[in-house]
Every structure is written in structure tokens, then in C-alpha cells.
Design a protein around this motif. Sequence first.
Motif, PDB file in Angstrom:
ATOM      1  N   SER A   4      14.517 -37.392  36.460  1.00 20.49           N
ATOM      2  CA  SER A   4      14.594 -37.320  37.919  1.00 20.49           C
ATOM      3  C   SER A   4      15.997 -37.733  38.350  1.00 20.49           C
ATOM      4  CB  SER A   4      13.546 -38.248  38.546  1.00 20.49           C
ATOM      5  OG  SER A   4      13.916 -39.604  38.324  1.00 20.49           O
ATOM      6  N   ARG A   6      16.767 -40.146  40.302  1.00 23.45           N
ATOM      7  CA  ARG A   6      16.858 -41.608  40.221  1.00 23.45           C
ATOM      8  C   ARG A   6      17.019 -42.063  38.774  1.00 23.45           C
ATOM      9  NH1 ARG A   6      18.511 -44.896  43.802  1.00 23.45           N
ATOM     10  NH2 ARG A   6      16.815 -44.646  45.272  1.00 23.45           N
ATOM     11  N   GLN A   7      16.309 -41.437  37.830  1.00 23.86           N
ATOM     12  CA  GLN A   7      16.454 -41.798  36.422  1.00 23.86           C
ATOM     13  C   GLN A   7      17.881 -41.542  35.941  1.00 23.86           C
ATOM     14  OE1 GLN A   7      13.135 -39.406  34.979  1.00 23.86           O
ATOM     15  NE2 GLN A   7      12.164 -41.268  34.169  1.00 23.86           N
ATOM     16  N   SER A  38      15.520 -52.255  44.702  1.00 27.04           N
ATOM     17  CA  SER A  38      14.825 -53.435  44.188  1.00 27.04           C
ATOM     18  C   SER A  38      14.554 -53.288  42.691  1.00 27.04           C
ATOM     19  CB  SER A  38      13.498 -53.630  44.932  1.00 27.04           C
ATOM     20  OG  SER A  38      12.612 -52.575  44.597  1.00 27.04           O
ATOM     21  N   GLU A  39      14.346 -54.425  42.042  1.00 23.71           N
ATOM     22  CA  GLU A  39      14.001 -54.390  40.612  1.00 23.71           C
ATOM     23  C   GLU A  39      12.712 -53.617  40.361  1.00 23.71           C
ATOM     24  OE1 GLU A  39      14.546 -58.076  38.351  1.00 23.71           O
ATOM     25  OE2 GLU A  39      15.762 -58.795  40.063  1.00 23.71           O
ATOM     26  N   PRO A  40      11.647 -53.836  41.182  1.00 20.46           N
ATOM     27  CA  PRO A  40      10.428 -53.051  40.944  1.00 20.46           C
ATOM     28  C   PRO A  40      10.668 -51.535  41.031  1.00 20.46           C
ATOM     29  CG  PRO A  40       9.934 -54.922  42.348  1.00 20.46           C
ATOM     30  CD  PRO A  40      11.434 -54.867  42.195  1.00 20.46           C
ATOM     31  N   ALA A  41      11.642 -51.119  41.823  1.00 23.83           N
ATOM     32  CA  ALA A  41      11.941 -49.682  41.915  1.00 23.83           C
ATOM     33  C   ALA A  41      12.448 -49.143  40.576  1.00 23.83           C
ATOM     34  CB  ALA A  41      12.966 -49.428  43.017  1.00 23.83           C
ATOM     35  N   TYR A  43      11.459 -50.225  37.680  1.00 24.47           N
ATOM     36  CA  TYR A  43      10.287 -50.129  36.820  1.00 24.47           C
ATOM     37  C   TYR A  43       9.388 -48.939  37.152  1.00 24.47           C
ATOM     38  CZ  TYR A  43      11.479 -54.673  34.890  1.00 24.47           C
ATOM     39  OH  TYR A  43      12.119 -55.705  34.254  1.00 24.47           O
ATOM     40  N   ARG A  44       9.587 -48.335  38.292  1.00 26.02           N
ATOM     41  CA  ARG A  44       8.838 -47.110  38.600  1.00 26.02           C
ATOM     42  C   ARG A  44       9.377 -45.927  37.792  1.00 26.02           C
ATOM     43  NH1 ARG A  44       8.325 -49.462  43.758  1.00 26.02           N
ATOM     44  NH2 ARG A  44      10.154 -48.495  44.708  1.00 26.02           N
ATOM     45  N   HIS A  45      10.595 -46.084  37.291  1.00 26.10           N
ATOM     46  CA  HIS A  45      11.227 -44.983  36.553  1.00 26.10           C
ATOM     47  C   HIS A  45      11.344 -45.239  35.056  1.00 26.10           C
ATOM     48  CE1 HIS A  45      12.201 -42.994  40.309  1.00 26.10           C
ATOM     49  NE2 HIS A  45      12.541 -44.187  40.774  1.00 26.10           N
ATOM     50  N   LEU A  47      10.009 -48.190  31.912  1.00 25.88           N
ATOM     51  CA  LEU A  47       9.140 -49.336  31.624  1.00 25.88           C
ATOM     52  C   LEU A  47       9.922 -50.625  31.416  1.00 25.88           C
ATOM     53  CD1 LEU A  47       6.590 -47.711  29.146  1.00 25.88           C
ATOM     54  CD2 LEU A  47       6.234 -48.302  31.564  1.00 25.88           C
TER      55      LEU A  47
END
Length: 192
Positions: A4, A6-7, A38-41, A43-45, A47
Motif C-alpha cells: 500500500s 502507507r507501507q 501514531s505508533e498504532p497506525a 501496526y495496522r500495516h 506486525l
Amino acid sequence: MNLSKRQSEIIETSIGLIADNGIQSLTIRNIATAIGISEPAIYRHFLNKFEILNSVLDTFQEISMDILDSNEIHKKSSLEQIEYFLFDRYKRCSENPKLAKVMFSEENFQDDKRLSMKVLQIMHSHKEKMHKIIVLGQKSGEIRNDIDTLSLFRIIFGPMRLLIKQWCLSNFAFNLQDEGKKLWNAELKMIH
């Protein structure tokens, strides 16, 4: 490898962090800060950090294999195919010095057995593709056949890696493509 947007951004940012500050600077927090998310963002892309580094290596592998598998390269003689691959490396490194700095510093990946094995696998896949090209060149008389193919591979690609490493360590102080041409001309005298 389908990434993606973002990736791809995460991978490019990771390459920049490693190139500028070393592998120890690659943290999820630093990636998120550099991108402005954010850091959690992150982790959405991906692991974890390993998956990011693995994708960095996949990206490099994909670029290399695209060149080695392209139709354009197979229309050339063996020496021209080798030259095409070498000059593509020099050109890509010149255009993206941060990627060169990361990919030609294998020590970045040696502390994780999985990543170091992947780097070795990438090197072996390049060697296998080049082995076939060298053998064809030897059969056609284009490449000398009194030297084994593994040694020829090392004679050709070892100096390329050293030149790129010197270029990176000198903070890109010389024209990599010009020096690459000089090196290739010297190598031709040894292998032809």
C-alpha cells in the motif's frame, strides 16, 4: 510484492532512518514520528519491526530480480547482460543513496538470524542468475572458461559491492557511475 502507499512510506522512512542513524535508530516510535502518525497506525500495516525489515529486503530483492528477469536483458550477449545489471546497480544507488547505504551494509541485518539468512538468500539468487549468464558466455567464448563460474562471479560482483561501500563511506564523494565504468573496463580485461 504489492504494498500500500502507507507501507511503501514506512519502508522508505525505515531505510532513511537506518541510513542516517544506523539500525539501532529503527524503532516503531521513530518511524511513526518521522512520518507524523501514531505508533498504532504503523501496526495496522506491519506486525512488528522484523516485518518492516523483511519488507525492506523484499523490496531490494524485487528490484534486482526485475532487472535479471527482464526481457531487455535477455536480448543481450552474456557480457552485455552482466554490464546491464552492474550499471543498473550503480544508477539505482546513485539515484537512491540511502537505499545503497542500507543494502550494501549487510551488518545491519546480521544480528537477526532470519534477516541474515534472507540477505544470504538474496545473494545466492543473484549468484544463480549470474551463473547461468556466465556459463552461456563461457560456452560462446565471450567469457574465459579457464576460471570456474563461482570465482568469476566473485571477481565481477565483489568489486562492485566494495565500490558501492566506499562510495557510501565517503559520503558519496565521487561519481559512482563513472567509477563503475572504469571498474568494469578493468574487469573485462580479466574475464574476457
